[in-house]
Design a protein around this motif. Structure first.
Motif, mmCIF file in Angstrom:
data_model
loop_
_atom_site.group_PDB
_atom_site.id
_atom_site.type_symbol
_atom_site.label_atom_id
_atom_site.label_comp_id
_atom_site.label_asym_id
_atom_site.label_seq_id
_atom_site.Cartn_x
_atom_site.Cartn_y
_atom_site.Cartn_z
ATOM 1 N N ILE A 150 0.713 -0.875 -0.314
ATOM 2 C CA ILE A 150 -0.404 0.112 0.007
ATOM 3 C C ILE A 150 0.940 1.038 0.311
ATOM 4 N N GLY A 151 0.377 2.464 -0.382
ATOM 5 C CA GLY A 151 0.756 3.644 0.149
ATOM 6 C C GLY A 151 0.064 4.178 0.928
ATOM 7 N N HIS A 152 1.155 5.182 1.776
ATOM 8 C CA HIS A 152 1.157 5.929 2.653
ATOM 9 C C HIS A 152 -0.076 5.656 3.557
ATOM 10 N N ALA A 153 -0.162 6.902 2.055
ATOM 11 C CA ALA A 153 -1.796 7.375 1.820
ATOM 12 C C ALA A 153 -3.262 6.232 2.401
ATOM 13 N N GLU A 154 -3.233 5.128 1.326
ATOM 14 C CA GLU A 154 -3.827 4.348 2.190
ATOM 15 C C GLU A 154 -4.099 3.638 3.473
ATOM 16 N N SER A 155 -3.232 3.725 4.636
ATOM 17 C CA SER A 155 -2.956 3.238 5.460
ATOM 18 C C SER A 155 -4.420 3.185 6.259
ATOM 19 N N LEU A 156 -5.336 4.395 6.372
ATOM 20 C CA LEU A 156 -6.572 4.189 6.806
ATOM 21 C C LEU A 156 -7.411 2.837 6.426
ATOM 22 N N SER A 157 -7.017 2.305 5.183
ATOM 23 C CA SER A 157 -8.116 1.029 4.718
ATOM 24 C C SER A 157 -7.206 -0.324 4.660
ATOM 25 N N SER A 158 -6.552 0.317 6.072
ATOM 26 C CA SER A 158 -5.508 -2.017 5.342
ATOM 27 C C SER A 158 -6.086 -2.381 6.312
ATOM 28 N N PRO A 159 -6.558 -3.895 6.781
ATOM 29 C CA PRO A 159 -7.060 -4.355 7.577
ATOM 30 C C PRO A 159 -6.082 -4.522 8.235
ATOM 31 N N TYR A 160 -4.852 -4.887 8.627
ATOM 32 C CA TYR A 160 -4.209 -4.742 9.770
ATOM 33 C C TYR A 160 -3.684 -3.608 10.620
ATOM 34 N N ARG A 161 -4.548 -2.398 10.068
ATOM 35 C CA ARG A 161 -4.279 -1.468 11.123
ATOM 36 C C ARG A 161 -5.006 -1.136 12.327
ATOM 37 N N HIS A 162 -3.607 -1.228 12.977
ATOM 38 C CA HIS A 162 -4.033 -1.101 14.896
ATOM 39 C C HIS A 162 -3.300 0.344 15.312
ATOM 40 N N GLU A 163 -4.052 1.333 16.526
ATOM 41 C CA GLU A 163 -3.614 2.496 16.735
ATOM 42 C C GLU A 163 -4.220 2.559 18.299
ATOM 43 N N ASN A 164 -3.571 2.400 19.592
ATOM 44 C CA ASN A 164 -4.656 2.568 20.880
ATOM 45 C C ASN A 164 -4.340 4.126 21.239
#
Length: 188
Positions: A150-164
């Protein structure tokens, strides 16, 4: 299918015990993980450096100082940098988490492309070939699906994204948006 490792120049930034400890503390805060190790990465994130040289990029990542955007340690970094000549530089061992993409650092490999525009990479055959070779090799080595390049701009749509950290749950950057990544993924 076996994919040959591309030529890689090892240009490590300082990543000693202090930075490892800071990375572990970062992983605890942001992901609830008690480790600095990058284990079984699932994503490759493509980035732009927004500068004109490998040395400027190295000098940005080498100092372990709080970043200007989020003001925390460890300093930002990426695993790889590809310069306009097509040389692939490895800055950090793939055994460590690097701070390059909020929400994905614990499961992503970061690749920076020296320059100011994605079209500059896509139109530079040496740079594009090196980038594709590196990404294909990482995909083969770790079993990373093309949809997870992915491109950095696509990070919000990654199913692996997790942020506390609440204030960072929607944080991303504009480099390598979908319109450029569609072509990049097709080239893979």
């Amino acid at each position: 299918m076996a994919v040959a490792m591309p030529p890689i120049v090892h240009d490590p930034i300082p990543f000693g015990a202090r930075r490892v400890a800071e990375t572990r503390a970062y992983a605890v805060r942001h992901y609830g993980l008690h480790r600095a190790r990058l284990i079984a990465p699932k994503v490759v994130v493509e980035h732009m450096t927004e500068n004109a040289s490998f040395s400027a990029t190295f000098n940005t990542f080498a100092p372990d100082v709080a970043d200007v955007e989020l003001h925390e340690l460890p300093g930002t970094c990426a695993h790889f940098v590809i310069d306009p000549s097509g040389t692939i530089h490895q800055l950090v061992s793939l055994k460590w988490i690097c701070r390059h993409t909020v929400g994905l650092n614990a499961t992503a490999i970061g690749i920076e492309h020296v320059g100011f525009s994605e079209s500059g990479v896509l139109d530079n055959i040496r740079m594009l070939r090196a980038s594709l070779r590196l990404t294909r090799w990482l995909q083969a080595r770790y079993g990373i699906a093309t949809k997870n390049v992915i491109g950095h701009a696509e990070s919000l749509s990654s199913p692996y994204r997790h942020e506390n950290v609440t204030r960072l749950k929607t944080q991303t950057h504009g480099d390598w948006p979908r319109r450029f990544m569609v072509r990049y993924r097709a080239d893979l």
